[in-house]
Write a protein that holds these residues in place. Sequence first.
Motif, PDB file in Angstrom:
ATOM      1  N   ASN A 187      11.830  -7.302  18.355  1.00  0.00           N
ATOM      2  CA  ASN A 187      10.504  -7.805  18.713  1.00  0.00           C
ATOM      3  C   ASN A 187       9.491  -7.276  17.696  1.00  0.00           C
ATOM      4  N   PHE A 188       9.294  -8.036  16.631  1.00  0.00           N
ATOM      5  CA  PHE A 188       8.447  -7.578  15.535  1.00  0.00           C
ATOM      6  C   PHE A 188       6.995  -8.013  15.703  1.00  0.00           C
ATOM      7  N   ASP A 189       6.714  -8.760  16.774  1.00  0.00           N
ATOM      8  CA  ASP A 189       5.343  -9.193  17.043  1.00  0.00           C
ATOM      9  C   ASP A 189       4.575  -8.182  17.889  1.00  0.00           C
ATOM     10  N   GLU A 190       5.284  -7.258  18.528  1.00  0.00           N
ATOM     11  CA  GLU A 190       4.624  -6.172  19.264  1.00  0.00           C
ATOM     12  C   GLU A 190       4.374  -5.052  18.257  1.00  0.00           C
ATOM     13  N   VAL A 191       3.194  -5.073  17.676  1.00  0.00           N
ATOM     14  CA  VAL A 191       2.924  -4.252  16.482  1.00  0.00           C
ATOM     15  C   VAL A 191       2.438  -2.862  16.886  1.00  0.00           C
ATOM     16  N   LYS A 192       3.261  -1.871  16.586  1.00  0.00           N
ATOM     17  CA  LYS A 192       2.862  -0.477  16.774  1.00  0.00           C
ATOM     18  C   LYS A 192       2.377   0.128  15.462  1.00  0.00           C
ATOM     19  N   SER A 193       2.898  -0.384  14.359  1.00  0.00           N
ATOM     20  CA  SER A 193       2.445   0.027  13.029  1.00  0.00           C
ATOM     21  C   SER A 193       2.724  -1.143  12.087  1.00  0.00           C
ATOM     22  N   ALA A 194       1.676  -1.746  11.556  1.00  0.00           N
ATOM     23  CA  ALA A 194       1.845  -2.970  10.764  1.00  0.00           C
ATOM     24  C   ALA A 194       2.453  -2.673   9.399  1.00  0.00           C
ATOM     25  N   LEU A 195       3.265  -3.612   8.919  1.00  0.00           N
ATOM     26  CA  LEU A 195       3.859  -3.483   7.598  1.00  0.00           C
ATOM     27  C   LEU A 195       2.790  -3.291   6.525  1.00  0.00           C
ATOM     28  N   ASN A 196       1.638  -3.941   6.683  1.00  0.00           N
ATOM     29  CA  ASN A 196       0.562  -3.804   5.692  1.00  0.00           C
ATOM     30  C   ASN A 196       0.117  -2.361   5.488  1.00  0.00           C
ATOM     31  N   ILE A 197       0.246  -1.529   6.531  1.00  0.00           N
ATOM     32  CA  ILE A 197      -0.133  -0.126   6.395  1.00  0.00           C
ATOM     33  C   ILE A 197       0.729   0.551   5.338  1.00  0.00           C
ATOM     34  N   PHE A 198       2.023   0.203   5.322  1.00  0.00           N
ATOM     35  CA  PHE A 198       2.894   0.847   4.335  1.00  0.00           C
ATOM     36  C   PHE A 198       2.781   0.219   2.960  1.00  0.00           C
ATOM     37  N   VAL A 199       2.308  -1.010   2.868  1.00  0.00           N
ATOM     38  CA  VAL A 199       1.942  -1.538   1.550  1.00  0.00           C
ATOM     39  C   VAL A 199       0.848  -0.647   0.969  1.00  0.00           C
ATOM     40  N   LYS A 200      -0.164  -0.363   1.785  1.00  0.00           N
ATOM     41  CA  LYS A 200      -1.265   0.493   1.344  1.00  0.00           C
ATOM     42  C   LYS A 200      -0.806   1.918   1.058  1.00  0.00           C
ATOM     43  N   ASP A 201      -0.063   2.498   2.011  1.00  0.00           N
ATOM     44  CA  ASP A 201       0.278   3.913   1.890  1.00  0.00           C
ATOM     45  C   ASP A 201       1.278   4.193   0.772  1.00  0.00           C
ATOM     46  N   MET A 202       2.242   3.305   0.565  1.00  0.00           N
ATOM     47  CA  MET A 202       3.173   3.540  -0.544  1.00  0.00           C
ATOM     48  C   MET A 202       2.470   3.350  -1.883  1.00  0.00           C
ATOM     49  N   GLY A 203       1.427   2.524  -1.900  1.00  0.00           N
ATOM     50  CA  GLY A 203       0.588   2.437  -3.094  1.00  0.00           C
ATOM     51  C   GLY A 203      -0.130   3.758  -3.351  1.00  0.00           C
ATOM     52  N   LEU A 204      -0.614   4.407  -2.292  1.00  0.00           N
ATOM     53  CA  LEU A 204      -1.241   5.720  -2.441  1.00  0.00           C
ATOM     54  C   LEU A 204      -0.240   6.748  -2.953  1.00  0.00           C
ATOM     55  N   VAL A 205       1.009   6.669  -2.462  1.00  0.00           N
ATOM     56  CA  VAL A 205       2.052   7.594  -2.917  1.00  0.00           C
ATOM     57  C   VAL A 205       2.301   7.423  -4.413  1.00  0.00           C
ATOM     58  N   THR A 206       2.526   6.191  -4.844  1.00  0.00           N
ATOM     59  CA  THR A 206       2.852   5.976  -6.256  1.00  0.00           C
ATOM     60  C   THR A 206       1.646   6.245  -7.154  1.00  0.00           C
ATOM     61  N   ASP A 207       0.434   5.974  -6.673  1.00  0.00           N
ATOM     62  CA  ASP A 207      -0.772   6.311  -7.436  1.00  0.00           C
ATOM     63  C   ASP A 207      -0.890   7.827  -7.625  1.00  0.00           C
ATOM     64  N   ALA A 208      -0.690   8.568  -6.537  1.00  0.00           N
ATOM     65  CA  ALA A 208      -0.798  10.033  -6.608  1.00  0.00           C
ATOM     66  C   ALA A 208       0.281  10.617  -7.510  1.00  0.00           C
ATOM     67  N   ALA A 209       1.483  10.057  -7.422  1.00  0.00           N
ATOM     68  CA  ALA A 209       2.576  10.535  -8.263  1.00  0.00           C
ATOM     69  C   ALA A 209       2.296  10.264  -9.739  1.00  0.00           C
ATOM     70  N   ARG A 210       1.761   9.090 -10.005  1.00  0.00           N
ATOM     71  CA  ARG A 210       1.435   8.733 -11.400  1.00  0.00           C
ATOM     72  C   ARG A 210       0.380   9.677 -11.967  1.00  0.00           C
ATOM     73  N   ALA A 211      -0.559  10.088 -11.132  1.00  0.00           N
ATOM     74  CA  ALA A 211      -1.640  10.965 -11.596  1.00  0.00           C
ATOM     75  C   ALA A 211      -1.123  12.325 -12.055  1.00  0.00           C
ATOM     76  N   VAL A 212      -0.005  12.769 -11.494  1.00  0.00           N
ATOM     77  CA  VAL A 212       0.571  14.067 -11.885  1.00  0.00           C
ATOM     78  C   VAL A 212       1.890  13.889 -12.653  1.00  0.00           C
ATOM     79  N   GLU A 213       2.166  12.644 -13.069  1.00  0.00           N
ATOM     80  CA  GLU A 213       3.351  12.312 -13.875  1.00  0.00           C
ATOM     81  C   GLU A 213       4.656  12.741 -13.195  1.00  0.00           C
ATOM     82  N   GLN A 214       4.698  12.508 -11.861  1.00  0.00           N
ATOM     83  CA  GLN A 214       5.884  12.848 -11.087  1.00  0.00           C
ATOM     84  C   GLN A 214       6.684  11.586 -10.776  1.00  0.00           C
ATOM     85  N   PRO A 215       7.944  11.481 -11.228  1.00  0.00           N
ATOM     86  CA  PRO A 215       8.752  10.314 -10.871  1.00  0.00           C
ATOM     87  C   PRO A 215       9.024  10.276  -9.364  1.00  0.00           C
TER      88      PRO A 215
END
Length: 293
Positions: free
Chosen positions: A230-258
Amino acid sequence: MSDSLKVGWIGLGAMGAPMALVTAQAGHEITAFDMDPAALENVAPLVASASTSRDAATGADVVVIMVATGAQLEAVLFGEDGIAEVLSPETTVLVMSTVGPAAVESSAARLASYTTRFVDAPVSGGVARAGTGDLLVMVGGSAEDISRVHSLLDAMASTYPVVGSRVGDGQRFKVVNQLLCGVHIAAAGEALALAESMGLDIAQCHEVLNAGAAQSFMFNDRGARMVEGNFDEVKSALNIFVKDMGLVTDAARAVEQPVPLASAAEQVYLRGRREGLGRKDDSVVFEMLKKRA
């Protein structure tokens, strides 16, 4: 209560609304603003409504900001109806959104001519725990500023470690948290998709593997949603992880961490949004990964 605070609250989304309610139930005086009138109605009468974000912030001891993105944080503070101009040097700004270290550092620097009291305190734990005041809050800021919001953190969180003295340290901790969460959800979806493709009973797979070394919170929690389907009963939207994984990769890039696993997981979430699944529950990655041409 003797340490009751007057709180302006900006943002009543899936997490913000239950957080505001438990804070009001603890005896604090909450006046909130949200762009969605229904969100304000849903927290009444415990939480008072303001017609603008400035009205919510005016005269507050603490302003809590619980929005989704760095751009929204900037708009709340400095946009056309931004609250910066109604803050006093005595106002503490408590940012509980997950927006990344760069966004809070920039905001705190720009806000310094209005108030220097700024606490960076992103949350983890999900909607259910938000409603019971059982969140983990990762707190960054000066000891003096943090002391001013202790009673609010007591209401919202079962634990709120001070993870650094700099504004931005809370966000750095949350980036690490989201790397783990995002990779674990994607791995759970991939594992159960493989199980189904091999003809296994995914409900049994989920039950059996949760008793062994492969168990994780996300495999248990999101895996149960994947089995249920049941993917329509949204407890945490997929879009949140689009945003948050972007924050992860941005932060990693800033410190040159693979971060190869985080980068791979980010691509899974981006694919999901491109396929129109962004507003579905994030457990929909299972459905997406098991698709056949």
